[in-house]
Design a protein around this motif. Structure first.
Motif, PDB file in Angstrom:
ATOM      1  N   VAL A   1      63.647  55.303  57.131  1.00  0.00           N
ATOM      2  CA  VAL A   1      62.257  55.525  57.537  1.00  0.00           C
ATOM      3  C   VAL A   1      61.933  54.810  58.849  1.00  0.00           C
ATOM      4  CG1 VAL A   1      59.849  55.256  56.852  1.00  0.00           C
ATOM      5  CG2 VAL A   1      61.581  55.821  55.136  1.00  0.00           C
ATOM      6  N   TRP A   2      62.552  53.650  59.041  1.00  0.00           N
ATOM      7  CA  TRP A   2      62.269  52.871  60.252  1.00  0.00           C
ATOM      8  C   TRP A   2      62.707  53.593  61.524  1.00  0.00           C
ATOM      9  CZ3 TRP A   2      65.844  51.844  56.505  1.00  0.00           C
ATOM     10  CH2 TRP A   2      67.188  51.889  56.869  1.00  0.00           C
ATOM     11  N   LYS A   3      63.535  54.635  61.379  1.00  0.00           N
ATOM     12  CA  LYS A   3      63.982  55.402  62.540  1.00  0.00           C
ATOM     13  C   LYS A   3      63.077  56.588  62.841  1.00  0.00           C
ATOM     14  CE  LYS A   3      68.890  54.254  62.708  1.00  0.00           C
ATOM     15  NZ  LYS A   3      70.258  54.791  62.851  1.00  0.00           N
ATOM     16  N   THR A   4      62.109  56.851  61.958  1.00  0.00           N
ATOM     17  CA  THR A   4      61.161  57.941  62.196  1.00  0.00           C
ATOM     18  C   THR A   4      60.200  57.544  63.317  1.00  0.00           C
ATOM     19  OG1 THR A   4      61.277  58.735  59.920  1.00  0.00           O
ATOM     20  CG2 THR A   4      59.328  59.343  61.186  1.00  0.00           C
ATOM     21  N   LYS A   5      60.043  58.464  64.262  1.00  0.00           N
ATOM     22  CA  LYS A   5      59.146  58.228  65.394  1.00  0.00           C
ATOM     23  C   LYS A   5      58.337  59.485  65.662  1.00  0.00           C
ATOM     24  CE  LYS A   5      61.998  54.786  67.799  1.00  0.00           C
ATOM     25  NZ  LYS A   5      62.918  54.606  66.651  1.00  0.00           N
ATOM     26  N   SER A   6      57.122  59.307  66.140  1.00  0.00           N
ATOM     27  CA  SER A   6      56.262  60.447  66.464  1.00  0.00           C
ATOM     28  C   SER A   6      55.542  60.197  67.772  1.00  0.00           C
ATOM     29  CB  SER A   6      55.253  60.696  65.341  1.00  0.00           C
ATOM     30  OG  SER A   6      54.359  61.739  65.690  1.00  0.00           O
TER      31      SER A   6
ATOM     32  N   ASP B   1      40.670  57.464  79.043  1.00  0.00           N
ATOM     33  CA  ASP B   1      41.097  58.050  80.305  1.00  0.00           C
ATOM     34  C   ASP B   1      42.373  58.861  80.109  1.00  0.00           C
ATOM     35  OD1 ASP B   1      39.038  56.922  81.837  1.00  0.00           O
ATOM     36  OD2 ASP B   1      40.147  55.041  82.066  1.00  0.00           O
ATOM     37  N   LYS B   2      42.637  59.730  81.040  1.00  0.00           N
ATOM     38  CA  LYS B   2      43.856  60.531  81.017  1.00  0.00           C
ATOM     39  C   LYS B   2      45.080  59.647  81.261  1.00  0.00           C
ATOM     40  CE  LYS B   2      45.975  64.483  83.405  1.00  0.00           C
ATOM     41  NZ  LYS B   2      45.843  65.448  84.529  1.00  0.00           N
ATOM     42  N   ASP B   3      46.206  60.044  80.655  1.00  0.00           N
ATOM     43  CA  ASP B   3      47.519  59.426  80.887  1.00  0.00           C
ATOM     44  C   ASP B   3      47.654  58.014  80.347  1.00  0.00           C
ATOM     45  OD1 ASP B   3      48.468  61.722  82.164  1.00  0.00           O
ATOM     46  OD2 ASP B   3      47.745  61.060  84.120  1.00  0.00           O
ATOM     47  N   LEU B   4      46.931  57.693  79.291  1.00  0.00           N
ATOM     48  CA  LEU B   4      47.116  56.413  78.616  1.00  0.00           C
ATOM     49  C   LEU B   4      48.030  56.590  77.409  1.00  0.00           C
ATOM     50  CD1 LEU B   4      43.512  54.878  78.590  1.00  0.00           C
ATOM     51  CD2 LEU B   4      45.356  54.495  80.237  1.00  0.00           C
ATOM     52  N   VAL B   5      48.724  55.530  77.024  1.00  0.00           N
ATOM     53  CA  VAL B   5      49.584  55.533  75.844  1.00  0.00           C
ATOM     54  C   VAL B   5      49.230  54.321  74.991  1.00  0.00           C
ATOM     55  CG1 VAL B   5      51.953  55.419  74.974  1.00  0.00           C
ATOM     56  CG2 VAL B   5      51.454  56.691  77.079  1.00  0.00           C
ATOM     57  N   TRP B   6      49.088  54.529  73.661  1.00  0.00           N
ATOM     58  CA  TRP B   6      48.787  53.412  72.775  1.00  0.00           C
ATOM     59  C   TRP B   6      49.377  53.660  71.384  1.00  0.00           C
ATOM     60  CZ3 TRP B   6      45.216  57.025  74.379  1.00  0.00           C
ATOM     61  CH2 TRP B   6      44.532  57.751  73.402  1.00  0.00           C
ATOM     62  N   ASP B   7      49.494  52.579  70.614  1.00  0.00           N
ATOM     63  CA  ASP B   7      49.987  52.681  69.241  1.00  0.00           C
ATOM     64  C   ASP B   7      48.927  53.317  68.355  1.00  0.00           C
ATOM     65  OD1 ASP B   7      52.212  51.328  70.110  1.00  0.00           O
ATOM     66  OD2 ASP B   7      51.708  49.429  69.119  1.00  0.00           O
ATOM     67  N   ASN B   8      49.369  54.124  67.410  1.00  0.00           N
ATOM     68  CA  ASN B   8      48.443  54.699  66.446  1.00  0.00           C
ATOM     69  C   ASN B   8      47.819  53.590  65.595  1.00  0.00           C
ATOM     70  OD1 ASN B   8      48.152  55.855  63.410  1.00  0.00           O
ATOM     71  ND2 ASN B   8      47.583  57.397  64.923  1.00  0.00           N
TER      72      ASN B   8
ATOM     73  N   GLY C   1      50.965  52.156  63.683  1.00  0.00           N
ATOM     74  CA  GLY C   1      51.559  51.166  64.565  1.00  0.00           C
ATOM     75  C   GLY C   1      52.471  51.764  65.615  1.00  0.00           C
ATOM     76  N   SER C   2      53.484  51.003  66.027  1.00  0.00           N
ATOM     77  CA  SER C   2      54.306  51.382  67.180  1.00  0.00           C
ATOM     78  C   SER C   2      55.266  52.530  66.919  1.00  0.00           C
ATOM     79  CB  SER C   2      55.100  50.164  67.668  1.00  0.00           C
ATOM     80  OG  SER C   2      55.955  49.684  66.642  1.00  0.00           O
ATOM     81  N   SER C   3      55.439  52.949  65.677  1.00  0.00           N
ATOM     82  CA  SER C   3      56.318  54.087  65.390  1.00  0.00           C
ATOM     83  C   SER C   3      55.653  55.417  65.726  1.00  0.00           C
ATOM     84  CB  SER C   3      56.748  54.081  63.923  1.00  0.00           C
ATOM     85  OG  SER C   3      55.628  54.234  63.073  1.00  0.00           O
ATOM     86  N   VAL C   4      54.344  55.405  65.907  1.00  0.00           N
ATOM     87  CA  VAL C   4      53.592  56.604  66.300  1.00  0.00           C
ATOM     88  C   VAL C   4      52.809  56.279  67.564  1.00  0.00           C
ATOM     89  CG1 VAL C   4      51.819  58.275  65.669  1.00  0.00           C
ATOM     90  CG2 VAL C   4      53.391  57.419  63.925  1.00  0.00           C
ATOM     91  N   LYS C   5      53.114  56.991  68.628  1.00  0.00           N
ATOM     92  CA  LYS C   5      52.474  56.745  69.914  1.00  0.00           C
ATOM     93  C   LYS C   5      51.525  57.890  70.260  1.00  0.00           C
ATOM     94  CE  LYS C   5      54.783  52.971  71.194  1.00  0.00           C
ATOM     95  NZ  LYS C   5      54.141  51.694  71.534  1.00  0.00           N
ATOM     96  N   MET C   6      50.384  57.525  70.851  1.00  0.00           N
ATOM     97  CA  MET C   6      49.392  58.493  71.284  1.00  0.00           C
ATOM     98  C   MET C   6      49.390  58.537  72.810  1.00  0.00           C
ATOM     99  SD  MET C   6      48.617  58.642  68.105  1.00  0.00           S
ATOM    100  CE  MET C   6      47.282  59.834  68.033  1.00  0.00           C
TER     101      MET C   6
END
Length: 221
Positions: free
Chosen positions: A118-123, A133-140, A144-149
């Motif tokens: 499961v720890w290898k699952t990424k989204s 703003d446009k072009d930002l990246v953050w943790d869900n 947390g850090s396995s899912v990035k927005m």
């Protein structure tokens, strides 16, 4: 001999240029192969003509459900994700980085399925943000850090206007989740995605959203 070499090279180039996979095929009801996934209430998805093109219409009122396709995509062959989208109702006054504000009028996301590991699952979520703003990246906020927005569109985007998008998913995964140090290691980590999903959700805010999606296509260029 030279002539045949040039011809063969031209054929290879043409094949590489035209290599593409339309995952929705709205005109051929390809979206029917996508499975509904309900998290909290049901967002409504229908196919409709809207502002000059066939689209997947999404309506959400205090709900969070999406459409999911389990299909492995080789990102070394077709790394580019192409789609269009339009939003008519945005979600104002939300902190989309928080749990209470983790709602998006439109999002398309890809998943690397780690299976039992499961720890290898990424989204990676490509989102239309109503407040960032446009072009930002953050943790869900929940995962947390396995899912990035990633805010492909932000608060400055216009309502009622179609936007055409193109993202190199393979490169985005490397940039966002980390370069493994070599092409071989990067391919081992990011060569395949296993799941693609569409979701318009408003369950945390209790608000309403109306959005439209065009065909979703992976391409070589």
């Amino acid at each position: 001999m030279l002539r045949w070499t040039i011809l063969l090279f031209s054929i290879i180039v043409c094949l590489n240029v035209t290599a593409a996979t339309n995952l929705t095929s709205l005109s051929d009801k390809g979206i029917d192969s996508w499975e509904p996934k309900e998290f909290s209430g049901e967002s409504i998805y229908t196919i409709d003509e809207y502002k000059g093109r066939l689209a997947l219409k999404a309506l959400s009122h205090n709900a969070a459900s999406g459409l999911v396709l389990e299909q492995q995509i080789d990102l070394t062959a077709t790394p580019y994700l192409n789609w269009s989208w339009l939003v008519e109702k945005t979600l104002l006054q939300l902190d989309e980085r928080s749990k209470k504000g983790d709602d998006f009028v439109a999002r398309i996301y890809v998943v690397i399925d780690g299976g039992f590991m499961v720890w290898k699952t990424k989204s990676l979520n490509y989102v239309w943000s109503s407040n960032q703003d446009k072009d930002l990246v953050w943790d869900n906020a929940f995962a947390g850090s396995s899912v990035k927005m990633m805010s492909v569109r932000g608060k400055e985007a216009q309502k009622g206007q179609w936007y055409q998008e193109k993202r190199n998913v393979y490169q985005d995964l490397i940039d966002i989740f980390g370069d493994k140090g070599s092409e071989q290691a990067n391919q081992k980590a990011y060569k395949y995605i296993d799941i693609i999903a569409i979701m318009t959700d408003t369950d945390n805010s209790g608000k309403q959203a109306e959005s439209y999606y065009g065909d979703i296509v992976f391409s070589a260029m």
